[in-house]
Design an enzyme around this catalytic site. Structure first.
Site, PDB file in Angstrom:
ATOM      1  N   ARG A   1       6.180 -12.486   0.537  1.00  0.00           N
ATOM      2  CA  ARG A   1       5.752 -12.763   1.919  1.00  0.00           C
ATOM      3  C   ARG A   1       4.875 -14.015   1.998  1.00  0.00           C
ATOM      4  O   ARG A   1       4.368 -14.479   0.974  1.00  0.00           O
ATOM      5  CB  ARG A   1       4.911 -11.568   2.426  1.00  0.00           C
ATOM      6  CG  ARG A   1       5.694 -10.277   2.439  1.00  0.00           C
ATOM      7  CD  ARG A   1       4.832  -9.106   1.962  1.00  0.00           C
ATOM      8  NE  ARG A   1       5.672  -7.924   1.717  1.00  0.00           N
ATOM      9  CZ  ARG A   1       5.975  -7.027   2.624  1.00  0.00           C
ATOM     10  NH1 ARG A   1       5.443  -7.109   3.820  1.00  0.00           N
ATOM     11  NH2 ARG A   1       6.774  -6.016   2.356  1.00  0.00           N
TER      12      ARG A   1
ATOM     13  N   ASP B   1       1.388 -11.042   6.571  1.00  0.00           N
ATOM     14  CA  ASP B   1       1.848 -10.183   5.473  1.00  0.00           C
ATOM     15  C   ASP B   1       3.211  -9.582   5.804  1.00  0.00           C
ATOM     16  O   ASP B   1       3.856  -8.999   4.941  1.00  0.00           O
ATOM     17  CB  ASP B   1       0.834  -9.066   5.178  1.00  0.00           C
ATOM     18  CG  ASP B   1       0.437  -8.296   6.421  1.00  0.00           C
ATOM     19  OD1 ASP B   1      -0.001  -8.936   7.394  1.00  0.00           O
ATOM     20  OD2 ASP B   1       0.583  -7.057   6.446  1.00  0.00           O
TER      21      ASP B   1
ATOM     22  N   GLY C   1       0.819  -1.213   0.000  1.00  0.00           N
ATOM     23  CA  GLY C   1       0.000   0.000   0.000  1.00  0.00           C
ATOM     24  C   GLY C   1       0.848   1.256   0.000  1.00  0.00           C
ATOM     25  O   GLY C   1       0.396   2.343  -0.354  1.00  0.00           O
ATOM     26  N   ARG C   2       2.090   1.108   0.438  1.00  0.00           N
ATOM     27  CA  ARG C   2       2.975   2.273   0.403  1.00  0.00           C
ATOM     28  C   ARG C   2       4.425   1.854   0.185  1.00  0.00           C
ATOM     29  O   ARG C   2       5.351   2.531   0.606  1.00  0.00           O
ATOM     30  CB  ARG C   2       2.848   3.070   1.670  1.00  0.00           C
ATOM     31  CG  ARG C   2       3.180   2.238   2.890  1.00  0.00           C
ATOM     32  CD  ARG C   2       3.658   3.114   3.945  1.00  0.00           C
ATOM     33  NE  ARG C   2       3.577   2.417   5.208  1.00  0.00           N
ATOM     34  CZ  ARG C   2       3.741   3.006   6.337  1.00  0.00           C
ATOM     35  NH1 ARG C   2       3.961   4.292   6.362  1.00  0.00           N
ATOM     36  NH2 ARG C   2       3.679   2.334   7.457  1.00  0.00           N
TER      37      ARG C   2
ATOM     38  N   LYS D   1       9.818   2.750   0.439  1.00  0.00           N
ATOM     39  CA  LYS D   1       8.696   2.705   1.375  1.00  0.00           C
ATOM     40  C   LYS D   1       8.270   4.140   1.670  1.00  0.00           C
ATOM     41  O   LYS D   1       9.075   4.951   2.137  1.00  0.00           O
ATOM     42  CB  LYS D   1       9.117   2.001   2.668  1.00  0.00           C
ATOM     43  CG  LYS D   1       7.972   1.812   3.658  1.00  0.00           C
ATOM     44  CD  LYS D   1       8.336   0.792   4.715  1.00  0.00           C
ATOM     45  CE  LYS D   1       7.245   0.674   5.778  1.00  0.00           C
ATOM     46  NZ  LYS D   1       7.628  -0.287   6.823  1.00  0.00           N
TER      47      LYS D   1
ATOM     48  N   GLY E   1      -0.337   6.153   1.335  1.00  0.00           N
ATOM     49  CA  GLY E   1       0.861   5.609   0.685  1.00  0.00           C
ATOM     50  C   GLY E   1       2.155   6.263   1.147  1.00  0.00           C
ATOM     51  O   GLY E   1       3.211   6.003   0.579  1.00  0.00           O
TER      52      GLY E   1
ATOM     53  N   ARG F   1      14.588   0.375   0.702  1.00  0.00           N
ATOM     54  CA  ARG F   1      14.918  -0.913   1.304  1.00  0.00           C
ATOM     55  C   ARG F   1      15.508  -1.842   0.249  1.00  0.00           C
ATOM     56  O   ARG F   1      15.232  -1.683  -0.946  1.00  0.00           O
ATOM     57  CB  ARG F   1      13.653  -1.585   1.871  1.00  0.00           C
ATOM     58  CG  ARG F   1      12.819  -0.710   2.762  1.00  0.00           C
ATOM     59  CD  ARG F   1      11.904  -1.542   3.614  1.00  0.00           C
ATOM     60  NE  ARG F   1      10.758  -2.099   2.907  1.00  0.00           N
ATOM     61  CZ  ARG F   1       9.725  -2.636   3.534  1.00  0.00           C
ATOM     62  NH1 ARG F   1       9.702  -2.699   4.868  1.00  0.00           N
ATOM     63  NH2 ARG F   1       8.702  -3.138   2.862  1.00  0.00           N
TER      64      ARG F   1
HETATM   65  P1  AMP Z   1       1.846  -2.828   8.077  1.00  0.00           P
HETATM   66  O1  AMP Z   1       1.119  -3.100   9.354  1.00  0.00           O
HETATM   67  O2  AMP Z   1       2.685  -1.573   8.093  1.00  0.00           O
HETATM   68  O3  AMP Z   1       2.643  -4.004   7.629  1.00  0.00           O
HETATM   69  O4  AMP Z   1       0.753  -2.530   6.964  1.00  0.00           O
HETATM   70  C1  AMP Z   1      -0.353  -3.350   6.715  1.00  0.00           C
HETATM   71  C2  AMP Z   1      -0.974  -3.004   5.395  1.00  0.00           C
HETATM   72  O5  AMP Z   1      -1.377  -1.629   5.376  1.00  0.00           O
HETATM   73  C3  AMP Z   1      -0.051  -3.171   4.195  1.00  0.00           C
HETATM   74  O6  AMP Z   1      -0.830  -3.594   3.112  1.00  0.00           O
HETATM   75  C4  AMP Z   1       0.472  -1.777   3.984  1.00  0.00           C
HETATM   76  O7  AMP Z   1       0.901  -1.577   2.669  1.00  0.00           O
HETATM   77  C5  AMP Z   1      -0.746  -0.933   4.321  1.00  0.00           C
HETATM   78  N1  AMP Z   1      -0.388   0.425   4.770  1.00  0.00           N
HETATM   79  C6  AMP Z   1       0.178   0.777   5.937  1.00  0.00           C
HETATM   80  N2  AMP Z   1       0.349   2.112   5.995  1.00  0.00           N
HETATM   81  C7  AMP Z   1      -0.110   2.614   4.828  1.00  0.00           C
HETATM   82  C8  AMP Z   1      -0.220   3.927   4.268  1.00  0.00           C
HETATM   83  N3  AMP Z   1       0.190   5.018   4.923  1.00  0.00           N
HETATM   84  N4  AMP Z   1      -0.732   4.043   3.044  1.00  0.00           N
HETATM   85  C9  AMP Z   1      -1.161   2.978   2.362  1.00  0.00           C
HETATM   86  N5  AMP Z   1      -1.105   1.728   2.818  1.00  0.00           N
HETATM   87  C10 AMP Z   1      -0.587   1.538   4.040  1.00  0.00           C
HETATM   88 MG    MG Z   2       3.597  -4.763   6.243  1.00  0.00          MG
END
Ligand code: AMP
Ligand code: MG
Length: 534
Positions: free
Chosen positions: A204, A278, A106-107, A127, A140, A197
């Site tokens: 994953r 994930d 997502g980002r 990222k 994102g 990164r």
């Molecule tokens: P995480 O807990 O950081 O591993 O994120 C879980 C999910 O949320 C993943 O699909 C990330 O890509 C998405 N995500 C987290 N933060 C953001 C953000 N600021 N914008 C878009 N997607 C996000």
């Molecule tokens: Mg993640």
């Protein structure tokens, strides 16, 4: 001509695997594809505020190239070089024990796979580089504080000997990002940042779970075959036709690398904080540094993640169990690839014994024992952990101190105990006579145990210091670097990176990086508690 022309990209993932046929960059459910092509969002005033010289070298990027405007643009998302093929991966995942469906990058935006001089193909991933089809309702983007934490700690973990993704650079974007840091209705603007990164692959567990959950078996098979061929080549059959056993063997290797990774976390006192599937790398790398933390006072029930405050699913003592649970989800996802689910069940069943063996080996090294003797050492370890938890005892300083304890006969109890005193947070209040008696009794047993190995004190110290780090990325150290960086002084980030580059060796003049958490950090946000907001 660009100064970066010499970089050669070989984008196997995006070239060989099925891509999303829709190319509009808008949030949606993607079907029948493993990724979506998407470009990073340009930023207004990018600047690189820290970079890892080691990673430059590993990637074959010269100093001159790294100093160029093109490099800054590439690692902040303003320039997709010719030869790059940027994309967001599609994956799903179990979050806090519940199936969450499609998640995806997502980002995070993969730029492409760089061919390196000595380290094969390495994927560069930004990222915080803007929205993708997987951003759902989020922006994102990423903020400086979480990006500093990811940048320094992924490098620090590498030097601790923990399998991990790595970080090439940390850039400010010049844009501001709105975040409600504690999810308490107090949003504020924060500096935006992008970390570049690096890993051989960011595939994953959830990459397999999503197609499997949607019965996209061709896609699942294609991904598994790609993963095995590229990253587990020893398992790839000579006739090029993987069978049930190939997939089961692949799974068995993931089981073992995951167990190894978690054993390393336990060794150095790292708590990941968000072990959702994930966030589990198929290569057994520590990935997605969010609300992670380091055990300071040894508390097996501690989790740094405030989002996990109630269930404490991801607490230190639960990481091995969660690893097992996550591997079970991966096994479920791979069932369509094997003839009999038992082939995967056997792999999963192997986890417990394999983890235990690794843990015993790891603990023997921490204690300076030649080998683990279950009959004596299991209880020695359990009693030690009880003692450490009974009063606030700094885990890192304790093991360094233990290496200095003399195991010779005839040393007075006070002299023997002296090297451990430094590890106690509140010795006057918490180190009662009774507890001290418990420690003395334990040390009697420990010293006798070491003597039975015949290991000399000096030799034991050398071995213990090679496995028990002195410098770890304590949250408060990261927070001090974040505070300074927010005020425009980025030098503390590079300073930390330097110190953490050599975590097992005393570095004269750097004693302040090996100190116990100061009192002010006990309850400060960012030091003792972190949310998922980043
Ligand atoms: P995480 O807990 O950081 O591993 O994120 C879980 C999910 O949320 C993943 O699909 C990330 O890509 C998405 N995500 C987290 N933060 C953001 C953000 N600021 N914008 C878009 N997607 C996000
Ligand atoms: Mg993640």
């Amino acid at each position: 001509m660009s100064v970066l022309d010499s970089l050669v990209f070989d984008n196997r993932f995006s070239e060989e695997l099925p891509s999303d046929s829709v190319t509009v960059n808008a949030p949606r459910q993607v079907r029948g594809a493993l990724f979506s092509r998407v470009e990073p969002t340009p930023t207004s005033a990018p600047s690189v505020i820290a970079r890892s010289d080691e990673m430059l070298e590993l990637l074959g990027i010269t100093e001159e190239q790294a100093n160029s405007a093109e490099f800054v643009d590439m690692v902040s998302g303003n320039l997709v070089l010719p030869g790059l093929d940027s994309f967001a991966m599609r994956y799903g995942g179990h979050q806090f024990g519940n199936w969450a469906g499609q998640l995806g990058d997502g980002r995070a935006i993969n730029l492409g796979e760089l061919s390196t001089p000595d380290h094969g193909r390495q994927t560069l991933q930004l990222k915080g580089a803007g929205p993708t089809p997987y951003s759902r309702s989020a922006d994102g983007l990423a903020v400086l504080r979480s990006s500093v934490r990811e940048f320094i700690t992924s490098e620090a973990m590498f030097h601790l000997g923990v399998p991990t993704t790595r970080a090439l650079s940390l850039a400010l974007t010049g844009d501001e990002v709105m975040r409600d840091m504690l999810y308490d209705g107090n949003p504020a603007l924060e500096p935006g940042a992008v970390v570049c990164r690096v890993a051989p692959s960011f595939i994953r567990f959830g990459s397999f779970e999503l197609p499997s959950s949607l019965n996209e078996i061709d896609l699942l098979t294609t991904l598994a075959d790609f993963t095995i061929r590229e990253y587990f080549p020893d398992l790839w059959p000579d006739d090029g036709r993987p069978n049930g056993q190939t997939y089961a063997d692949f799974y068995g290797q993931v089981v073992r690398s995951t167990a190894d990774m978690i054993n390393h976390w336990q060794r150095v006192g790292f708590v990941h904080g968000v072990m959702n599937t994930d966030n589990m790398s198929i290569l057994g790398l520590t990935i997605d540094y969010g609300p992670y933390g380091w055990l300071e006072d040894y508390d097996p029930d501690w989790t740094p993640n405030t989002t996990d405050r109630h269930g404490k699913r991801y607490r230190f003592a639960n990481q091995a169990g969660v690893g097992h649970w996550n591997l079970m989800q991966l096994a479920n996802a791979l069932v369509p690839l094997v003839d009999d689910p038992k082939m995967l069940q056997d792999g999963l069943d192997g986890y417990v014994a394999y983890f235990r063996e690794g843990h015993q080996e790891m603990f023997a090294a921490k204690l300076g024992l030649a080998a683990w003797d279950v009959d004596r050492d299991d209880q020695l370890m359990l009693d030690l952990l009880d003692l450490m938890a009974a009063a606030e005892t700094d885990m890192t300083l304790f093991y360094r101190g233990l290496a200095n304890v003399s195991t010779d006969d005839g040393v007075s109890a006070d002299d023997r105990f002296a090297p451990l005193l430094e590890a106690f947070y509140l010795p006057d209040e918490q180190l009662t006579d009774e507890l001290r008696g418990g420690w003395d009794a334990w040390l009697d047993r420990y010293c006798a145990r070491v003597r039975s190995d015949g290991t000399a004190n000096g030799k034991r110290k050398e071995a213990m210091d090679a496995t028990n780090p002195l410098y770890v990325m304590r949250n408060y150290l990261a927070q001090l670097a974040i505070d300074a960086s927010t005020e425009g002084d980025h030098s503390k980030i590079s300073e930390l990176l330097d110190v953490m580059g050599n975590p097992y060796t005393e570095q004269p003049g750097m004693e302040r990086f090996a100190e116990k958490r100061p009192d002010w950090a006990r309850t400060r946000v960012g030091c003792s508690m972190l949310s998922c907001s980043s």
